[in-house]
Scaffold this active site. Structure first.
Site, PDB file in Angstrom:
ATOM      1  CG  ASN A 211       3.555   0.681 -10.912  1.00 47.13           C
ATOM      2  OD1 ASN A 211       3.172  -0.464 -11.020  1.00 47.13           O
ATOM      3  ND2 ASN A 211       2.712   1.699 -10.799  1.00 47.13           N
ATOM      4  CG  ASP A 266       6.671  -4.581  -5.443  1.00 47.24           C
ATOM      5  OD1 ASP A 266       7.792  -4.929  -5.020  1.00 47.24           O
ATOM      6  OD2 ASP A 266       6.340  -3.387  -5.566  1.00 47.24           O
ATOM      7  CG  LEU A 299       1.114   3.115  -4.591  1.00 47.58           C
ATOM      8  CD1 LEU A 299       0.957   2.785  -6.070  1.00 47.58           C
ATOM      9  CD2 LEU A 299       0.155   2.275  -3.761  1.00 47.58           C
TER      10      LEU A 299
END
Length: 381
Positions: A211, A266, A299
């Protein structure tokens, strides 16, 4: 305190009917339970408590917005009932003033004995605007002497920093590494040569693998390719089903092994709550089931918990439970240099462990020798 577990995960593997003896929050003996009539029996699997090295918020709190000792304690309590017994509260890219306030609160939390706060993770601000994700571009900048001084303060405990190597001089990575800071690479569009140079300078890992980083391609390995190929680096992985596909996670786990892969959440403010809409800098974070995004669909962290990450590793990635637990406990402890005091059920380690039933639900939990009531998170006397 003495207890016996039906199955206990030790450094040498699963052991049946094992006695664990605890004094002053530490494990002082581990052995067979033949003559321990005064011990409590737990008919479950007992595993080490989880260590989350990337947790931005939880319990309605985002560290950036409420960088206080009370906020840090709230985050810890929110994640504790999901198996996290130690963490690095994580500050997303922000102003130097917020960095300073957060650092001061981490120091105070540790001085005041807030259980489980082993340090801090600064995710930014030295990132790539090309791969910034939800980080605010207005705060992304080159490093300054003041920021280096904040991050290098030994009173913080264990310190991680996520940076984009193409935006930071190699000398800075060397300086931070020599000061004991764990440099992770992420939010970066670096090419393979720049990533290799950063590893040679002392970087030790990669933040949320796949990511917000340059992808692996046939003739340009990018950050992802170097991360998978490097034998000694660590990788964080968000196993929530939204950040990375399960099959991709399987590939990464096979490449790195449980000794170098670390499960992270996260997590943002909604984690551990029913919140569906929270403020985030100049935008908002919206919850769609278990997925967090900004209004434009980007996201924005997760509402994942560590026990869910472990379950997902087992069910989606076909990982053995012992390996899944290692990626959530032993491996992060080793990264942090705390393998002798946490992350395993062994003499000398903190008595932080949990009981899992056959569905991998947490039935009981201890943090530093104190049994925690999972309903209201108050210690059981």
């Amino acid at each position: 305190m003495k207890l016996i577990g039906k199955q206990v995960l030790t450094p040498s593997g699963w052991q049946r009917d094992l006695l664990i003896e605890v004094t002053a929050g530490r494990i002082v003996a581990v052995g067979q339970a033949d003559s321990a009539a005064d011990a409590d029996y737990y008919p479950f699997k007992i595993v080490p408590g989880f260590i989350d090295i990337q947790v931005n918020g939880g319990g309605g709190v985002l560290l950036n917005q409420q960088c206080s000792v009370d906020a840090i304690s709230t985050m810890m309590q929110a994640h504790r009932r999901f198996g996290t017994t130690a963490m690095l509260p994580t500050l997303i890219t922000d102003s130097v003033e917020v960095m300073a306030r957060t650092a001061a609160s981490i120091v105070k939390a540790r001085e005041q004995g807030v259980a489980g706060i082993v340090g801090v993770h600064f995710e930014g601000p030295w990132l790539s605007t090309v791969r910034k994700g939800v980080h605010s571009e207005q705060f992304i900048r080159p490093p300054t002497d003041r920021e280096l001084a904040i991050i290098s303060d030994p009173a913080l405990g264990k310190v991680m920093v996520t940076l984009a190597p193409e935006t930071v001089p190699v000398s800075v990575i060397q300086t931070l590494s020599q000061a004991g800071v764990l440099v992770f690479l992420g939010h970066s569009n670096a090419n393979a040569a720049e990533v290799e140079q950063a590893l040679d300078a002392g970087a030790v890992g990669f933040t949320h693998l796949f990511n917000a980083m340059s992808p692996m391609q046939s003739r340009e390995p990018g950050m992802v390719g170097v991360a998978l190929a490097s034998a000694h680096s660590y990788c964080g992985l968000i196993l929530d089903g939204f950040h990375v596909a399960p099959q991709t996670c399987q590939v990464a786990m096979r490449a790195k092994g449980p000794e170098r892969m670390i499960l992270v959440t996260d997590a943002m403010a909604p984690a551990g709550t029913e919140l569906n809409d929270v403020e985030f800098f100049d935008t908002r974070i919206l919850r769609h089931g278990n997925k967090l995004t900004t209004p434009d669909g980007t996201l924005a962290g997760s509402c994942l918990t560590m026990i869910e990450a472990v379950r997902n590793a087992v069910s989606w990635c076909r990982v053995d439970l012992a390996d899944a637990v290692a990626m959530a406990s032993t491996t992060p402890a080793t990264l942090l240099g705390l393998q002798d005091t946490m992350g395993q059920i062994a003499v000398g380690s903190a008595a932080s462990f949990l009981c899992l039933d056959e569905n991998l639900s947490i039935r009981h939990l201890w943090q530093q020798g104190t049994k925690i009531e999972l309903n209201d998170q108050e210690p059981v006397e």
